[in-house]
Design an enzyme around this catalytic site. Structure first.
Site, PDB file in Angstrom:
ATOM      1  N   GLU A  87       0.623  -1.117   0.105  1.00  0.00           N
ATOM      2  CA  GLU A  87      -0.172  -0.110   0.144  1.00  0.00           C
ATOM      3  C   GLU A  87       1.436   0.764   0.302  1.00  0.00           C
ATOM      4  OE1 GLU A  87      -2.097   1.224  -0.216  1.00  0.00           O
ATOM      5  OE2 GLU A  87      -4.159   1.416   0.984  1.00  0.00           O
ATOM      6  N   ASP A  88       0.111   2.310  -0.576  1.00  0.00           N
ATOM      7  CA  ASP A  88       0.968   4.087  -0.520  1.00  0.00           C
ATOM      8  C   ASP A  88       1.084   4.264   1.127  1.00  0.00           C
ATOM      9  OD1 ASP A  88      -1.828   4.650  -0.575  1.00  0.00           O
ATOM     10  OD2 ASP A  88      -1.552   5.380  -2.428  1.00  0.00           O
ATOM     11  N   ASP A 134      -4.360   4.747   6.710  1.00  0.00           N
ATOM     12  CA  ASP A 134      -4.797   6.009   7.044  1.00  0.00           C
ATOM     13  C   ASP A 134      -5.876   5.992   8.397  1.00  0.00           C
ATOM     14  OD1 ASP A 134      -5.407   8.836   7.318  1.00  0.00           O
ATOM     15  OD2 ASP A 134      -7.250   8.421   5.937  1.00  0.00           O
ATOM     16  N   LEU A 154      -6.616  -1.659   4.142  1.00  0.00           N
ATOM     17  CA  LEU A 154      -5.909  -2.756   4.780  1.00  0.00           C
ATOM     18  C   LEU A 154      -6.943  -4.158   5.720  1.00  0.00           C
ATOM     19  CD1 LEU A 154      -2.650  -1.988   5.039  1.00  0.00           C
ATOM     20  CD2 LEU A 154      -3.266  -3.267   3.241  1.00  0.00           C
ATOM     21  N   ASP A 196      -2.078  11.020  -4.713  1.00  0.00           N
ATOM     22  CA  ASP A 196      -2.512  11.929  -5.247  1.00  0.00           C
ATOM     23  C   ASP A 196      -3.001  13.141  -4.835  1.00  0.00           C
ATOM     24  OD1 ASP A 196      -4.826   9.632  -4.956  1.00  0.00           O
ATOM     25  OD2 ASP A 196      -5.563  11.364  -6.462  1.00  0.00           O
TER      26      ASP A 196
END
Ligand code: IMP
Ligand code: MG
Length: 174
Positions: free
Chosen positions: A97-98, A101, A106, A157
Site C-alpha cells: 500500500e501507499d 490512514d 488494509l 495523489d
C-alpha cells in the site's frame, strides 16, 4: 482553491528506505518466493521500486479498491473495483500500500485475502499515519511514520494530481 506542495520526505531518503525494506523482505522470505499485491493506483510507484530491491522470487499482481473520492476525506467504505488476476492459494503474499490512514482498506483486504487460503499474508506500506487510525491493523513493513498531514507524490495523489512527484510532499491549501 489552490495548493502548494512542501517537501516532507526527499527522494534520496525514500530510495534508501525502500532498499532497506527490500533487504528485510529478502531476508524474511529466503528462496520461498512472494506475490506482491500492489494496490492501485497509489502503491504502483512504491511496489515497482520495492520489487527491484527484493532478491527472493517475486510475482506481481494488482488490485484496485475504492476508498477516497476526489478530495481528502475518507468515504469509510471499501469496495473491490479490480480483483487479482491469479489465484493466491498456497502462496506467500505481501499487500503493498501507499499509505495507511484509517486502516479500513488494509484490514478489509487482509480479511478478504486470508479467505483465499494463501500460505501467509503480510502488509507493507510506504507511509503510516497512526493518528488517524479507526480500525486497528498490524502492519509488517512500514517505510515512514508521518504526522496527520495530507501528502502527495511517489504515487499518492490529490484529486489525481502529483502522483509523479519523486518525493513525498505535504499539501498546503490556501
Ligand atoms: P485507509 O483505508 O483510510 O487506511 O485509506 C488508505 C487510502 O487512503 C490510501 O491507499 C490512499 O489512497 C488514501 N489516502 C490516505 N491518506 C492519504 C494522503 O495523505 N494522501 C493521499 N492519499 C491518501
Ligand atoms: Mg490507495
Amino acid at each position: 482553491m489552490s495548493e502548494r506542495i512542501k517537501v516532507m520526505i526527499p527522494e534520496e531518503d525514500i530510495d534508501k528506505r525502500v532498499r532497506a525494506m527490500g533487504a528485510e523482505i529478502s531476508l524474511d522470505y529466503g528462496n520461498e518466493g512472494v506475490v506482491l499485491i500492489c494496490i492501485l493506483k497509489g502503491a504502483s510507484f512504491f511496489a515497482c521500486e520495492l520489487a527491484k530491491r527484493i532478491t527472493t522470487p517475486v510475482a506481481i499482481d494488482f488490485m484496485s479498491v475504492s476508498s477516497y473520492g476526489s478530495g481528502t476525506v475518507s468515504s469509510g467504505r471499501v469496495r473491490i473495483m479490480k480483483d487479482l488476476d491469479d489465484d493466491i492459494a498456497g502462496k506467500h503474499v505481501i499487500v503493498v500500500e501507499d499509505i495507511i490512514d484509517s486502516g479500513r482498506t488494509l484490514s478489509y483486504l487482509k480479511k478478504v485475502l486470508e479467505e483465499r487460503n494463501p500460505a501467509s499474508v503480510k502488509l507493507c506500506t510506504l507511509l503510516d499515519k497512526p493518528d488517524r487510525r479507526e480500525v486497528s491493523v498490524d502492519v509488517d513493513y512500514t517505510g515512514f511514520t508521518i504526522e496527520d498531514k495530507f501528502v502527495v507524490g511517489y504515487g499518492l495523489d490529490y484529486a489525481q494530481k502529483y502522483r509523479n512527484l519523486p518525493y513525498i510532499g505535504e499539501v498546503e491549501l490556501d
